[in-house]
Design a protein around this motif. Sequence first.
Motif, mmCIF file in Angstrom:
data_model
loop_
_atom_site.group_PDB
_atom_site.id
_atom_site.type_symbol
_atom_site.label_atom_id
_atom_site.label_comp_id
_atom_site.label_asym_id
_atom_site.label_seq_id
_atom_site.Cartn_x
_atom_site.Cartn_y
_atom_site.Cartn_z
ATOM 1 N N GLU A 76 1.196 4.937 3.816
ATOM 2 C CA GLU A 76 1.552 4.741 2.395
ATOM 3 C C GLU A 76 2.489 3.821 2.230
ATOM 4 O O GLU A 76 3.365 3.519 2.815
ATOM 5 N N LEU A 77 2.071 2.802 1.588
ATOM 6 C CA LEU A 77 2.742 1.449 1.411
ATOM 7 C C LEU A 77 3.944 1.546 0.281
ATOM 8 O O LEU A 77 3.800 2.255 -0.643
ATOM 9 N N ASP A 101 6.646 -3.454 1.592
ATOM 10 C CA ASP A 101 5.165 -3.656 2.328
ATOM 11 C C ASP A 101 4.551 -4.724 1.199
ATOM 12 O O ASP A 101 3.684 -5.699 1.520
ATOM 13 N N MET A 138 0.925 -2.494 9.461
ATOM 14 C CA MET A 138 0.327 -2.597 8.645
ATOM 15 C C MET A 138 -1.193 -3.140 9.231
ATOM 16 O O MET A 138 -2.383 -2.712 9.015
ATOM 17 N N GLU A 188 -2.651 -0.208 11.108
ATOM 18 C CA GLU A 188 -3.256 0.809 10.157
ATOM 19 C C GLU A 188 -4.365 0.059 9.356
ATOM 20 O O GLU A 188 -4.982 0.727 8.470
ATOM 21 N N VAL A 230 -4.417 -2.104 7.232
ATOM 22 C CA VAL A 230 -4.060 -2.544 5.722
ATOM 23 C C VAL A 230 -4.712 -3.870 5.544
ATOM 24 O O VAL A 230 -5.081 -4.350 4.418
#
Length: 149
Positions: free
Chosen positions: A2-3, A7, A43, A46, A48
């Motif tokens: 969860e950002l 972020d 990130m 993950e 992102v």
Amino acid sequence: MELDTMDFRILALLQQNGKQSYSEIARLLDVSEGTVRSRVNKMLKEDVFEFIIHTNPNKVGLNVQAIIGLETRLGKQDSIACQLQGHGSVRFIGAFSGKHDLIIQAYFKNNDELVSFVNQDLSEIEGIISVDVNVELKQYKDTFSYIDR
């Protein structure tokens, strides 16, 4: 993952300038370089985002962009998409609802290459029912920026 707000702020700055140093980002956000580095690494881990080079197709001799809609036989969509992944001129493949089962974006040096792709490459793929070729005439926007600045 969860950002949080930090972020998103880091992503926005990287989106503006992907070459910007972590120390510069840290200075702009009033945090430590280690904070920026650890958040970026997390990130990246993950998925992102990823660092890529976005080449201008026209500057490297790819002067024809086509958006091609494909109608496929039932049960053949995944197989066709997998086969298209191997074509160097295909940049994007997506499954869609509506008129086209698959839509691809592809770049070619010229119209002859596009015609060859359609008449030779696509015609050899089993399960394609119809092809709808749309050639870009003028581009108004092309971005990979999704985070508000």
